[in-house]
Write a protein that holds these residues in place. Structure first.
Motif, PDB file in Angstrom:
ATOM      1  N   GLY A  96       0.852  -1.194   0.000  1.00  0.00           N
ATOM      2  CA  GLY A  96       0.000   0.000   0.000  1.00  0.00           C
ATOM      3  C   GLY A  96       0.882   1.236   0.000  1.00  0.00           C
ATOM      4  N   ALA A  97       0.329   2.337  -0.511  1.00  0.00           N
ATOM      5  CA  ALA A  97       1.076   3.594  -0.474  1.00  0.00           C
ATOM      6  C   ALA A  97       1.342   3.989   0.976  1.00  0.00           C
ATOM      7  N   ASN A  98       0.500   3.529   1.878  1.00  0.00           N
ATOM      8  CA  ASN A  98       0.704   3.825   3.299  1.00  0.00           C
ATOM      9  C   ASN A  98       2.087   3.409   3.762  1.00  0.00           C
ATOM     10  N   PHE A 122      -5.039  13.670   3.595  1.00  0.00           N
ATOM     11  CA  PHE A 122      -4.845  12.300   4.042  1.00  0.00           C
ATOM     12  C   PHE A 122      -3.967  12.324   5.301  1.00  0.00           C
ATOM     13  N   TYR A 125       0.266  10.997   6.509  1.00  0.00           N
ATOM     14  CA  TYR A 125       1.557  11.718   6.510  1.00  0.00           C
ATOM     15  C   TYR A 125       1.849  12.231   7.924  1.00  0.00           C
ATOM     16  N   CYS A 165      -1.048  16.306  -1.631  1.00  0.00           N
ATOM     17  CA  CYS A 165      -1.941  15.249  -2.116  1.00  0.00           C
ATOM     18  C   CYS A 165      -2.659  15.813  -3.350  1.00  0.00           C
ATOM     19  N   ASN A 169      -7.345  14.224  -1.162  1.00  0.00           N
ATOM     20  CA  ASN A 169      -8.358  13.493  -0.419  1.00  0.00           C
ATOM     21  C   ASN A 169      -8.438  14.215   0.929  1.00  0.00           C
ATOM     22  N   ASP A 196       1.388  12.980  -3.848  1.00  0.00           N
ATOM     23  CA  ASP A 196       0.628  11.745  -3.686  1.00  0.00           C
ATOM     24  C   ASP A 196      -0.486  11.739  -4.727  1.00  0.00           C
ATOM     25  N   ALA A 198      -2.610   9.277  -5.447  1.00  0.00           N
ATOM     26  CA  ALA A 198      -3.446   8.083  -5.238  1.00  0.00           C
ATOM     27  C   ALA A 198      -4.701   8.111  -6.116  1.00  0.00           C
ATOM     28  N   TYR A 199      -5.181   9.310  -6.414  1.00  0.00           N
ATOM     29  CA  TYR A 199      -6.440   9.411  -7.169  1.00  0.00           C
ATOM     30  C   TYR A 199      -6.243   9.999  -8.565  1.00  0.00           C
ATOM     31  N   THR A 226      -1.154   4.286  -6.183  1.00  0.00           N
ATOM     32  CA  THR A 226      -1.670   3.090  -5.515  1.00  0.00           C
ATOM     33  C   THR A 226      -2.542   2.271  -6.454  1.00  0.00           C
ATOM     34  N   SER A 228      -5.002   0.707  -5.000  1.00  0.00           N
ATOM     35  CA  SER A 228      -6.193   0.536  -4.151  1.00  0.00           C
ATOM     36  C   SER A 228      -7.419   1.242  -4.685  1.00  0.00           C
ATOM     37  N   LYS A 229      -7.211   2.260  -5.500  1.00  0.00           N
ATOM     38  CA  LYS A 229      -8.350   3.108  -5.846  1.00  0.00           C
ATOM     39  C   LYS A 229      -8.914   2.703  -7.200  1.00  0.00           C
ATOM     40  N   ARG A 237      -3.443  -4.648  -0.926  1.00  0.00           N
ATOM     41  CA  ARG A 237      -2.471  -3.717  -0.354  1.00  0.00           C
ATOM     42  C   ARG A 237      -1.238  -3.572  -1.228  1.00  0.00           C
ATOM     43  N   ILE A 238      -1.316  -2.745  -2.213  1.00  0.00           N
ATOM     44  CA  ILE A 238      -0.131  -2.485  -3.028  1.00  0.00           C
ATOM     45  C   ILE A 238      -0.141  -1.071  -3.612  1.00  0.00           C
TER      46      ILE A 238
HETATM   47  C1  PLP Z   1      -4.343  10.251  -0.676  1.00  0.00           C
HETATM   48  C2  PLP Z   1      -4.074   8.841  -0.319  1.00  0.00           C
HETATM   49  N1  PLP Z   1      -2.818   8.394  -0.324  1.00  0.00           N
HETATM   50  C3  PLP Z   1      -2.541   7.138   0.000  1.00  0.00           C
HETATM   51  C4  PLP Z   1      -3.526   6.254   0.361  1.00  0.00           C
HETATM   52  C5  PLP Z   1      -3.136   4.885   0.786  1.00  0.00           C
HETATM   53  O1  PLP Z   1      -3.328   3.954  -0.187  1.00  0.00           O
HETATM   54  P1  PLP Z   1      -2.979   2.448  -0.012  1.00  0.00           P
HETATM   55  O2  PLP Z   1      -4.253   1.724   0.017  1.00  0.00           O
HETATM   56  O3  PLP Z   1      -2.166   2.130  -1.231  1.00  0.00           O
HETATM   57  O4  PLP Z   1      -2.173   2.289   1.233  1.00  0.00           O
HETATM   58  C6  PLP Z   1      -4.859   6.661   0.370  1.00  0.00           C
HETATM   59  C7  PLP Z   1      -5.927   5.749   0.777  1.00  0.00           C
HETATM   60  O5  PLP Z   1      -7.000   6.094   1.134  1.00  0.00           O
HETATM   61  C8  PLP Z   1      -5.134   8.000   0.030  1.00  0.00           C
HETATM   62  O6  PLP Z   1      -6.373   8.463   0.065  1.00  0.00           O
END
Ligand code: PLP
Lengths: 370, 443
Positions: A96-98, A122, A125, A165, A169, A196, A198-199, A226, A228-229, A237-238
């Motif tokens: 996950g990006a986390n 988000f 961070y 971000c 988000n 970031d 992610a979206y 990510t 995930s989205k 989780r990647i």
């Molecule tokens: C802006 C942002 N970055 C990172 C993530 C984390 O993504 P991941 O599911 O890859 O850990 C999310 C998940 O909600 C997110 O909203």
């Protein structure tokens, strides 16, 4: 024997309250006495993974699960590199990006250092920084977006990372290419800049920047993405990071190897770049966004909507209360007090009939309370 | 709170010298002033000589951010528990001298009676840390270019404290409560959490924070904005950050009574009622000033006992907050059944500086009305301005107090969802709003 193991926890950590994720769906359904639960809380893709990824998952052979996966997602990194037209040693994958947020903060920050980010974004961070003993400098949003001038104003000699971000988000705002480049120029290599994305796959705007194309010019830039989205692989989780070769080498100093499982690597390989899937998802999101923002405004509610597969609605009452009332009607939303938006809920966009059902439920809740 | 020293003693004259020596040594260890140690000794003497000789007692002294406390714990078995009521008076017929808690409590700044998890009685006598050093006025407001939101540290909260202290002085409130040293000590002791707005030149230009008042309730302070610029925007940011910060803590809610009225983001809060002053004020009516509540606890459901005397308020609060409750109404006939047949005991936390008393029902009894009257008479004598009663409506015995309190001018102010524990009904009574710093408005 020491009867107080809690005394071993450093004082700074003791002030942190743990984040409690929500209970599994089946528990919530039993607790609230409902048969169906629509998850509108985590920005997941209701269309699921692309067909290729689905096939890759079903094709997994149980006997292969006895074997460790590639420790650094070797093949996947190669695939991502080709897709982005960079070199494989510019890519790091994570659970996950986390997890990558944690790699990056560990790699660059020591005691006394700080990171700078916005206050309504988000939260990971900020959390990772805090439990790593690193100060998180939070600048207020301006018109719901990151304020580059405020972020620069609070940079100092100990600022190691600026997190942006893009799109944000939960507010859906984004910096266009001009703003991002002006920011990178102003930072002038004094700190790392994490964008970031992610979206990013949800954004269909000509001025939305592809930060990865700036890597050649800004060696202090790191871009997160990510699966995930839009790719619908949140359960596996990647996520990944791309950056300049030297920066990636530094991030690898603190990365955890073998943290990405075999199923995630296989599914991500198959998912990446499925433009049909991205297109279908975008259409669904655009339609739902248009409908939902109109419907929320029709109910007299303030709406914060931009890019991404989510929309924020303001309520005339407490968000926890809204959560309880909506979940009893089968819709789980994200309460936003935790994002510093008390009395707001964030709604993940799904297909039109689900959105219509949600709006009907919300209208009933509003009628009952107001 | 730092871990303090502890010692086992027996009630009676024999152990008195040991008790005095213990308090003195512990007081010195915590760097208490001589007269502060003396106050704790006088209170200790009152207890140790009044209880049945031979009763096992546990003494402990611990220094907190705000005050140093002497805790005396005893099992309470076979004792006349009624004597633990702060308002208890010896029976003139038997001339029983008994436990003079009222007297003992007069020696100190704060007194509290609680029962611990094992059912033992815990008496606490507190001496406030002085915090009487002079406070330089804050620098005059200057324009800022940018601000950011930070968590208070002992150093940064002092800057906010300067503003709040001088405001409290000007408003003839309780400046000690906002003394920078006190706020710093609370912050260091993790008993104050919230948000400060820091300008790009490092000045603190706004604040909002919470201090635990009860195990379940946080007292909310602010937002306060110390500049003329974008006050509403900053107040919103401060409130949003503070609510986020406390939302994960194990409290049921925040009750905010002091804030900057011109920029208070009321849209985030639920108005709570506060009764008007005077013994007959309030009485459940929707009159009075507004204070603000923010609920924090999620809720899994449970029983809620109530009495018709506060029915509209409780029903409205339970409906508004959508609490999944099994509502159990106590009739007057039920009252006798749930109050038992002994004497009632109220647990009181008395704070003389704040002129406030916080009460819980420790043991139900047949004499609730007489006990309430005795307490109110005692509080009047002690010039206590705010009296707040916490009733746990998960317990029928507590609900039996509702009519008694409402008749005596208490008004329901808040229903705090229990989040699995019983819901807390908070009733308040103000004896003299104008003179007290606890009422509301600026710091
Ligand atoms: C802006 C942002 N970055 C990172 C993530 C984390 O993504 P991941 O599911 O890859 O850990 C999310 C998940 O909600 C997110 O909203």
């Amino acid at each position: 024997m020491n009867p107080y193991p809690a005394m071993l926890v450093p004082p700074a950590i003791r002030t942190i309250d743990p984040y409690m994720p929500s209970k599994p769906d089946r528990h919530l359904m039993a607790a609230y006495g409902i048969d169906t639960l629509y998850r509108l809380n985590n920005n997941e893709n209701p269309l699921g993974p692309p067909p290729g990824a689905a096939a890759a998952i079903s094709g997994l052979r149980p006997e292969r699960m006895a074997i460790y996966p590639s420790g650094d997602a070797y093949d996947l990194r190669g695939h991502i590199a080709k897709f982005l037209d960079v070199s494989p040693d510019q890519v790091v994958c994570g659970n996950g990006a986390n997890e990558i947020i944690q790699f990056v903060i560990s790699a660059y920050c020591g005691p006394g250092d700080n990171i700078v980010t916005g206050d309504k974004t988000f939260a990971v961070y900020e959390w990772v920084a805090e439990f790593s003993g690193v100060e998180a400098r939070l600048t207020p949003m301006k018109d719901h977006g990151f304020d580059p001038d405020a972020m620069l104003a609070f940079m100092d000699g100990r600022t190691k990372i600026l997190f942006v971000c893009n799109p944000n988000n939960p507010t859906g705002t984004y910096w266009n290419g001009q703003t991002l480049e002006a920011f990178l120029r102003a930072v002038d290599g004094r700190a790392m800049v994490v964008v970031d994305e992610a979206y990013c796959e949800f954004v269909d705007r000509p001025d939305f920047p592809d930060a990865a194309t700036l890597l050649d010019r800004y060696p202090n830039l790191l871009v997160f993405r990510t699966f995930s989205k839009v790719y619908g692989l949140a359960g596996l989780r990647i996520g990944y990071l791309v950056g300049h070769r030297d920066a990636v080498y530094d991030v690898c100093r603190t990365r955890i190897v073998y943290s990405i499982n075999a199923a995630a690597q296989a599914a991500a390989m198959a998912a990446l770049g499925d433009t049909d899937h991205i297109h279908r998802t975008r259409e669904m999101v655009a339609d739902a966004k248009c409908y939902l923002t109109g419907a929320l405004k029709g109910l007299g509610l303030p709406v914060i909507a931009g890019e991404g597969n989510y929309v924020i609605g303001g309520l005339p009452f407490n968000d926890q209360l809204a959560y309880r009332r909506l979940i009893r009607r089968g819709y789980m939303v994200r309460t936003m007090t935790s994002f510093r938006f008390p009395n707001h809920i964030r709604i993940t966009l799904r297909r039109r009939p689900v959105m219509e059902g949600f709006v009907a439920a919300l209208a009933a809740v509003l009628e009952k309370i107001t | 709170m730092t871990l303090g020293s502890m010692c086992q003693l027996k009630a009676g004259l024999e152990d008195l010298p040991r008790a005095m020596a213990f308090v003195e040594t512990a007081g010195r260890h915590h760097a208490m002033a001589v007269d502060a140690v003396r106050k704790l000794q006088l209170a200790a003497e009152e207890v140790i000589t009044a209880l049945d000789p031979g009763t096992d007692l546990e003494f402990a002294v611990a220094a907190g951010a705000d005050r140093t406390r002497l805790t005396i714990t005893c099992h309470g078995r076979g004792m006349d528990l009624a004597a633990f009521n702060l308002a208890w008076r010896p029976d003139p017929e038997t001339m029983d001298t008994g436990l003079g808690l009222a007297l003992a409590s007069r020696y100190v700044d704060a007194f509290a009676l609680e029962a611990d998890a094992g059912g033992r009685l815990v008496l606490q006598f507190g001496v406030d840390t002085p915090y009487d050093g002079s406070v330089t006025p804050p620098p005059p407001a200057a324009p800022w270019r940018f601000y950011r939101l930070i968590r208070p540290t002992p150093q940064t909260i002092m800057a906010a404290g300067k503003h709040l202290y001088h405001r409290a002085l000007a408003a003839k409130g309780n400046p000690r409560a906002m003394h920078p040293d006190r706020l710093a000590a609370l912050t260091a002791g993790d008993a104050l959490f919230g948000t400060l707005a820091e300008a790009d030149d490092g000045r603190i230009v706004g604040c909002c924070f919470c201090i635990p008042r009860d195990r379940r309730l946080l007292d909310g302070f602010g937002p306060f904005v110390f500049t003329e610029q974008e006050r509403r925007r900053m107040a919103r940011d401060l409130a949003c950050h503070t609510l986020e910060r406390v939302a994960r803590k194990p409290y049921s809610g925040v009750l905010t009574t002091r804030y900057d009225g011109d920029c208070f983001p009321a849209e985030f809060f639920i108005p709570a009622r506060r009764p008007t002053a005077g013994p007959t004020g309030g009485g459940g009516a929707a009159t009075g000033t507004t204070v603000w509540h923010f609920p924090l606890a999620d809720d899994a459901g449970g029983p809620l006992h109530y009495h018709v005397a506060a029915e509209p308020f409780i029903r409205e609060a339970a409906t508004l907050q959508d609490l999944p409750r099994q509502m159990i109404r106590l009739s007057d006939a039920d009252l006798a059944a749930v109050t038992g047949d002994g004497a009632s005991v109220f647990s009181t936390a008395l704070d003389r500086g704040e002129r406030a008393a916080m009460l819980h029902l420790l043991m139900p009894g047949t004499d609730l009305a007489a006990n309430a009257d005795a307490h109110l008479a005692f509080f009047a004598q002690e010039e206590i301005a705010l009296c707040r009663f916490f009733l746990d409506l998960g317990r029928p015995g507590d609900a039996a107090l509702i009519p008694v309190l409402v008749e005596r001018g208490f008004a329901p102010c808040l229903l705090l969802p229990g989040g699995g524990r019983g819901d807390l009904l908070v009733l308040e009574r103000l004896s003299d709003a104008s003179a007290c710093g606890v009422a509301q408005g600026g710091a």
